[in-house]
Design a protein around this motif. Structure first.
Motif, PDB file in Angstrom:
ATOM      1  N   PHE A 243       0.859  -1.184   0.000  1.00 19.16           N
ATOM      2  CA  PHE A 243       0.000   0.000   0.000  1.00 19.16           C
ATOM      3  C   PHE A 243       0.895   1.233   0.000  1.00 19.16           C
ATOM      4  O   PHE A 243       1.877   1.298   0.732  1.00 19.16           O
ATOM      5  N   GLU A 244       0.564   2.208  -0.829  1.00 19.90           N
ATOM      6  CA  GLU A 244       1.237   3.502  -0.785  1.00 19.90           C
ATOM      7  C   GLU A 244       0.226   4.590  -1.112  1.00 19.90           C
ATOM      8  O   GLU A 244      -0.734   4.355  -1.853  1.00 19.90           O
ATOM      9  N   TYR A 245       0.413   5.773  -0.517  1.00 21.95           N
ATOM     10  CA  TYR A 245      -0.495   6.879  -0.818  1.00 21.95           C
ATOM     11  C   TYR A 245       0.334   8.113  -1.151  1.00 21.95           C
ATOM     12  O   TYR A 245       1.505   8.232  -0.779  1.00 21.95           O
ATOM     13  N   GLY A 246      -0.278   9.027  -1.897  1.00 23.59           N
ATOM     14  CA  GLY A 246       0.453  10.210  -2.309  1.00 23.59           C
ATOM     15  C   GLY A 246       1.683   9.833  -3.116  1.00 23.59           C
ATOM     16  O   GLY A 246       1.639   8.963  -3.990  1.00 23.59           O
ATOM     17  N   SER A 247       2.805  10.453  -2.802  1.00 30.58           N
ATOM     18  CA  SER A 247       4.050  10.169  -3.516  1.00 30.58           C
ATOM     19  C   SER A 247       4.569   8.768  -3.233  1.00 30.58           C
ATOM     20  O   SER A 247       5.391   8.241  -3.989  1.00 30.58           O
ATOM     21  N   GLY A 248       4.100   8.155  -2.142  1.00 29.29           N
ATOM     22  CA  GLY A 248       4.468   6.777  -1.829  1.00 29.29           C
ATOM     23  C   GLY A 248       5.964   6.575  -1.744  1.00 29.29           C
ATOM     24  O   GLY A 248       6.713   7.421  -1.237  1.00 29.29           O
ATOM     25  N   PHE A 249       6.434   5.444  -2.286  1.00 31.22           N
ATOM     26  CA  PHE A 249       7.851   5.116  -2.209  1.00 31.22           C
ATOM     27  C   PHE A 249       8.701   6.043  -3.073  1.00 31.22           C
ATOM     28  O   PHE A 249       9.897   6.215  -2.803  1.00 31.22           O
ATOM     29  N   CYS A 250       8.114   6.655  -4.076  1.00 34.15           N
ATOM     30  CA  CYS A 250       8.863   7.619  -4.886  1.00 34.15           C
ATOM     31  C   CYS A 250       9.267   8.832  -4.044  1.00 34.15           C
ATOM     32  O   CYS A 250      10.302   9.459  -4.298  1.00 34.15           O
ATOM     33  N   GLY A 251       8.449   9.160  -3.044  1.00 35.51           N
ATOM     34  CA  GLY A 251       8.759  10.296  -2.179  1.00 35.51           C
ATOM     35  C   GLY A 251      10.036  10.107  -1.391  1.00 35.51           C
ATOM     36  O   GLY A 251      10.677  11.089  -0.973  1.00 35.51           O
ATOM     37  N   ALA A 252      10.430   8.843  -1.183  1.00 30.32           N
ATOM     38  CA  ALA A 252      11.652   8.563  -0.432  1.00 30.32           C
ATOM     39  C   ALA A 252      12.903   8.993  -1.190  1.00 30.32           C
ATOM     40  O   ALA A 252      13.984   9.106  -0.606  1.00 30.32           O
ATOM     41  N   LYS A 253      12.766   9.258  -2.493  1.00 29.04           N
ATOM     42  CA  LYS A 253      13.913   9.653  -3.312  1.00 29.04           C
ATOM     43  C   LYS A 253      14.012  11.174  -3.464  1.00 29.04           C
ATOM     44  O   LYS A 253      14.936  11.671  -4.103  1.00 29.04           O
ATOM     45  N   MET A 254      13.070  11.909  -2.877  1.00 27.55           N
ATOM     46  CA  MET A 254      13.000  13.354  -3.076  1.00 27.55           C
ATOM     47  C   MET A 254      13.558  14.113  -1.883  1.00 27.55           C
ATOM     48  O   MET A 254      13.758  13.550  -0.801  1.00 27.55           O
ATOM     49  N   THR A 255      13.811  15.416  -2.072  1.00 25.23           N
ATOM     50  CA  THR A 255      14.172  16.301  -0.970  1.00 25.23           C
ATOM     51  C   THR A 255      12.929  17.025  -0.489  1.00 25.23           C
ATOM     52  O   THR A 255      11.913  17.090  -1.200  1.00 25.23           O
ATOM     53  N   GLY A 256      12.991  17.577   0.694  1.00 30.48           N
ATOM     54  CA  GLY A 256      11.847  18.302   1.233  1.00 30.48           C
ATOM     55  C   GLY A 256      11.449  19.483   0.367  1.00 30.48           C
ATOM     56  O   GLY A 256      10.250  19.783   0.228  1.00 30.48           O
ATOM     57  N   LYS A 257      12.439  20.159  -0.214  1.00 32.57           N
ATOM     58  CA  LYS A 257      12.154  21.313  -1.083  1.00 32.57           C
ATOM     59  C   LYS A 257      11.258  20.908  -2.244  1.00 32.57           C
ATOM     60  O   LYS A 257      10.348  21.639  -2.631  1.00 32.57           O
ATOM     61  N   ASP A 258      11.520  19.733  -2.815  1.00 26.46           N
ATOM     62  CA  ASP A 258      10.746  19.268  -3.967  1.00 26.46           C
ATOM     63  C   ASP A 258       9.432  18.608  -3.563  1.00 26.46           C
ATOM     64  O   ASP A 258       8.476  18.585  -4.347  1.00 26.46           O
ATOM     65  N   HIS A 259       9.395  18.074  -2.348  1.00 29.19           N
ATOM     66  CA  HIS A 259       8.233  17.279  -1.944  1.00 29.19           C
ATOM     67  C   HIS A 259       7.141  18.103  -1.269  1.00 29.19           C
ATOM     68  O   HIS A 259       5.965  17.747  -1.335  1.00 29.19           O
ATOM     69  N   ASN A 260       7.510  19.185  -0.615  1.00 27.69           N
ATOM     70  CA  ASN A 260       6.508  19.956   0.134  1.00 27.69           C
ATOM     71  C   ASN A 260       5.424  20.513  -0.784  1.00 27.69           C
ATOM     72  O   ASN A 260       5.706  21.041  -1.855  1.00 27.69           O
ATOM     73  N   ASP A 261       4.168  20.397  -0.345  1.00 24.89           N
ATOM     74  CA  ASP A 261       3.023  20.935  -1.079  1.00 24.89           C
ATOM     75  C   ASP A 261       2.770  22.371  -0.612  1.00 24.89           C
ATOM     76  O   ASP A 261       2.229  22.584   0.486  1.00 24.89           O
ATOM     77  N   LEU A 262       3.147  23.353  -1.413  1.00 26.27           N
ATOM     78  CA  LEU A 262       2.976  24.753  -1.039  1.00 26.27           C
ATOM     79  C   LEU A 262       1.509  25.160  -1.130  1.00 26.27           C
ATOM     80  O   LEU A 262       0.769  24.684  -1.992  1.00 26.27           O
ATOM     81  N   PHE A 263       1.100  26.055  -0.240  1.00 23.74           N
ATOM     82  CA  PHE A 263      -0.294  26.488  -0.178  1.00 23.74           C
ATOM     83  C   PHE A 263      -0.635  27.512  -1.245  1.00 23.74           C
ATOM     84  O   PHE A 263       0.194  28.325  -1.649  1.00 23.74           O
ATOM     85  N   ASN A 264      -1.896  27.492  -1.673  1.00 24.70           N
ATOM     86  CA  ASN A 264      -2.522  28.602  -2.371  1.00 24.70           C
ATOM     87  C   ASN A 264      -3.225  29.460  -1.329  1.00 24.70           C
ATOM     88  O   ASN A 264      -3.343  29.078  -0.152  1.00 24.70           O
ATOM     89  N   ALA A 265      -3.731  30.615  -1.742  1.00 20.62           N
ATOM     90  CA  ALA A 265      -4.367  31.540  -0.800  1.00 20.62           C
ATOM     91  C   ALA A 265      -5.605  30.945  -0.138  1.00 20.62           C
ATOM     92  O   ALA A 265      -5.967  31.313   0.981  1.00 20.62           O
ATOM     93  N   ASP A 266      -6.265  29.999  -0.829  1.00 24.03           N
ATOM     94  CA  ASP A 266      -7.469  29.388  -0.255  1.00 24.03           C
ATOM     95  C   ASP A 266      -7.152  28.126   0.544  1.00 24.03           C
ATOM     96  O   ASP A 266      -8.057  27.381   0.927  1.00 24.03           O
ATOM     97  N   PHE A 267      -5.854  27.864   0.777  1.00 20.97           N
ATOM     98  CA  PHE A 267      -5.356  26.719   1.532  1.00 20.97           C
ATOM     99  C   PHE A 267      -5.486  25.382   0.798  1.00 20.97           C
ATOM    100  O   PHE A 267      -5.294  24.321   1.380  1.00 20.97           O
ATOM    101  N   SER A 268      -5.827  25.440  -0.489  1.00 23.66           N
ATOM    102  CA  SER A 268      -5.560  24.279  -1.316  1.00 23.66           C
ATOM    103  C   SER A 268      -4.049  24.261  -1.538  1.00 23.66           C
ATOM    104  O   SER A 268      -3.340  25.194  -1.114  1.00 23.66           O
ATOM    105  N   THR A 269      -3.524  23.237  -2.183  1.00 25.01           N
ATOM    106  CA  THR A 269      -2.081  23.183  -2.369  1.00 25.01           C
ATOM    107  C   THR A 269      -1.729  23.142  -3.854  1.00 25.01           C
ATOM    108  O   THR A 269      -2.493  22.633  -4.677  1.00 25.01           O
ATOM    109  N   LYS A 270      -0.551  23.693  -4.175  1.00 23.15           N
ATOM    110  CA  LYS A 270      -0.124  23.787  -5.566  1.00 23.15           C
ATOM    111  C   LYS A 270       0.172  22.406  -6.149  1.00 23.15           C
ATOM    112  O   LYS A 270      -0.045  22.157  -7.328  1.00 23.15           O
ATOM    113  N   THR A 271       0.693  21.526  -5.335  1.00 21.38           N
ATOM    114  CA  THR A 271       0.910  20.129  -5.710  1.00 21.38           C
ATOM    115  C   THR A 271       0.170  19.258  -4.699  1.00 21.38           C
ATOM    116  O   THR A 271      -0.398  19.771  -3.730  1.00 21.38           O
ATOM    117  N   ASN A 272       0.179  17.952  -4.922  1.00 25.70           N
ATOM    118  CA  ASN A 272      -0.547  17.069  -4.002  1.00 25.70           C
ATOM    119  C   ASN A 272       0.244  15.782  -3.762  1.00 25.70           C
ATOM    120  O   ASN A 272      -0.275  14.691  -3.859  1.00 25.70           O
TER     121      ASN A 272
END
Length: 353
Positions: A243-272
């Motif tokens: 079982f994996e959700y979101g970036s799953g095991f691929c997220g383990a290869k990323m840095t926090g800068k690339d992985h963080n979901d930045l907010f929009n003004a309505d608190f949705s996120t630019k990535t997911n």
């Protein structure tokens, strides 16, 4: 344990070659108009014999409600239901009474209970999931109409649907037997399953589930995290291996800068990359996860094994079996997810009272 859920709960009974399957659902809200056809539709999506890619066991899988629904509405008392078995061929399993099949539950059930129903695997049969689909199809009706569940086959063996879910028309999932919404990939998957079936073999793959419209705030902060509850439910499915959700095991290869979901003004996120869940709680974005399934353990070719007394034997599957669990597992994943979300949704409502 034979119970799913925390507040909204499902307890089940039945075996593959017994008289029937069934369940009892507790704490279902009263006064809801039940769409019985919608429940039966989900059962029809799971039932055997629906295409050349699945077992040819013929079952109508017609659900009958025994309690908890009166004049089309829920009463608030436990909902009892039953689904009769109609097409068992138990003699196909007579040769397995004292034999242990590789990668089955034969040995482990004997060790735990000291006795087992060898007909179709008894309680270990994937037919048990019929109860879960029925309960999840009912649970969907608790939720707001804008919450949508879409599961689809995203890989079979080494054949992958390369498009992310955002680029797929999820309304096309049921337009082919393999239940992949990408037409070209579905064709390749179908050919692969048919080739494996012709060899008397089986094959595994993955199912992706996309849940749209879940409001922020669903899930618990510690031991009832939303992703943990979904994972627990999915890993109870026969043949589920990961079982994996979101970036799953691929997220383990990323840095926090690339992985963080930045907010929009309505608190949705630019990535997911969080997969719609942060801190174990839904954040209002689309929830998506993937479940890996192993090849079905019953193959129609001889394998070396042992009987319960330790004598060497050859075992070979007989009768009607799925060469690939994935097409019929799609509604199982969808409706289990719906039950989990409905359970946590009700818990959230109670907490706000």
């Amino acid at each position: 344990m034979f119970t799913l859920g925390h507040f909204l709960t499902l307890s089940t009974f039945g075996e593959s070659h017994g008289a029937a399957y069934g369940g009892i659902i507790t704490n279902f809200p009263a006064g809801l108009q039940v769409d019985l056809q919608a429940v039966q539709h989900q059962l029809d999506r799971r039932k055997p014999g629906q295409s050349a890619l699945v077992t040819q066991r013929k079952e109508s899988d017609t659900i009958r409600f025994l309690s908890g629904i009166f004049e089309g509405k829920t009463t608030g008392t436990p909902i009892g239901f039953i689904i009769e078995n109609e097409n068992q061929k138990s003699k196909d399993y007579d040769h397995l009474k004292d034999h242990y099949r590789p990668s089955h539950a034969d040995f482990t059930y004997d060790q735990k209970f000291g006795w087992r129903d060898h007909r179709g695997g008894g309680k270990s049969s994937a037919r048990e999931t019929i109860n879960w689909v029925a309960a999840g199809a009912l649970a969907r009706q608790i939720l707001p109409k804008d919450i949508e569940f879409h599961a689809y086959v995203s890989s079979v063996g080494d054949i992958f649907c390369e498009k992310p879910y955002q680029q797929l028309d999820l309304s096309k999932i049921d337009l082919n037997d393999v239940r992949c919404p990408d037409e070209d990939t579905a064709r390749k998957m179908t050919e692969k399953i048919k080739a494996v079936k012709k060899e008397g073999n089986t094959i595994g793959g993955t199912i992706t589930c996309v849940i749209k419209g879940v409001p922020a705030g669903i899930g618990e902060p510690v031991f009832g995290k939303l992703q943990a509850e979904l994972a627990k439910a999915m890993m109870n499915i026969n043949a589920a291996k990961g079982f994996e959700y979101g970036s799953g095991f691929c997220g383990a290869k990323m840095t926090g800068k690339d992985h963080n979901d930045l907010f929009n003004a309505d608190f949705s996120t630019k990535t997911n990359l969080s997969g719609g869940i942060q801190g174990g709680i839904s954040n209002g974005m689309t929830i998506y996860f993937r479940v890996a399934f192993k090849p079905v353990a019953t193959i129609l070719r001889p394998q070396e094994s042992f009987d319960k007394n330790g004598n060497p034997i050859l075992v070979e599957g007989k009768g009607r079996h799925d060469p690939c669990v994935l097409p019929r597992a799609v509604p199982i994943v969808e409706n289990l997810a719906a039950f989990v979300i409905a359970d946590l949704f009700l818990i959230n409502q109670i907490r706000k009272l």
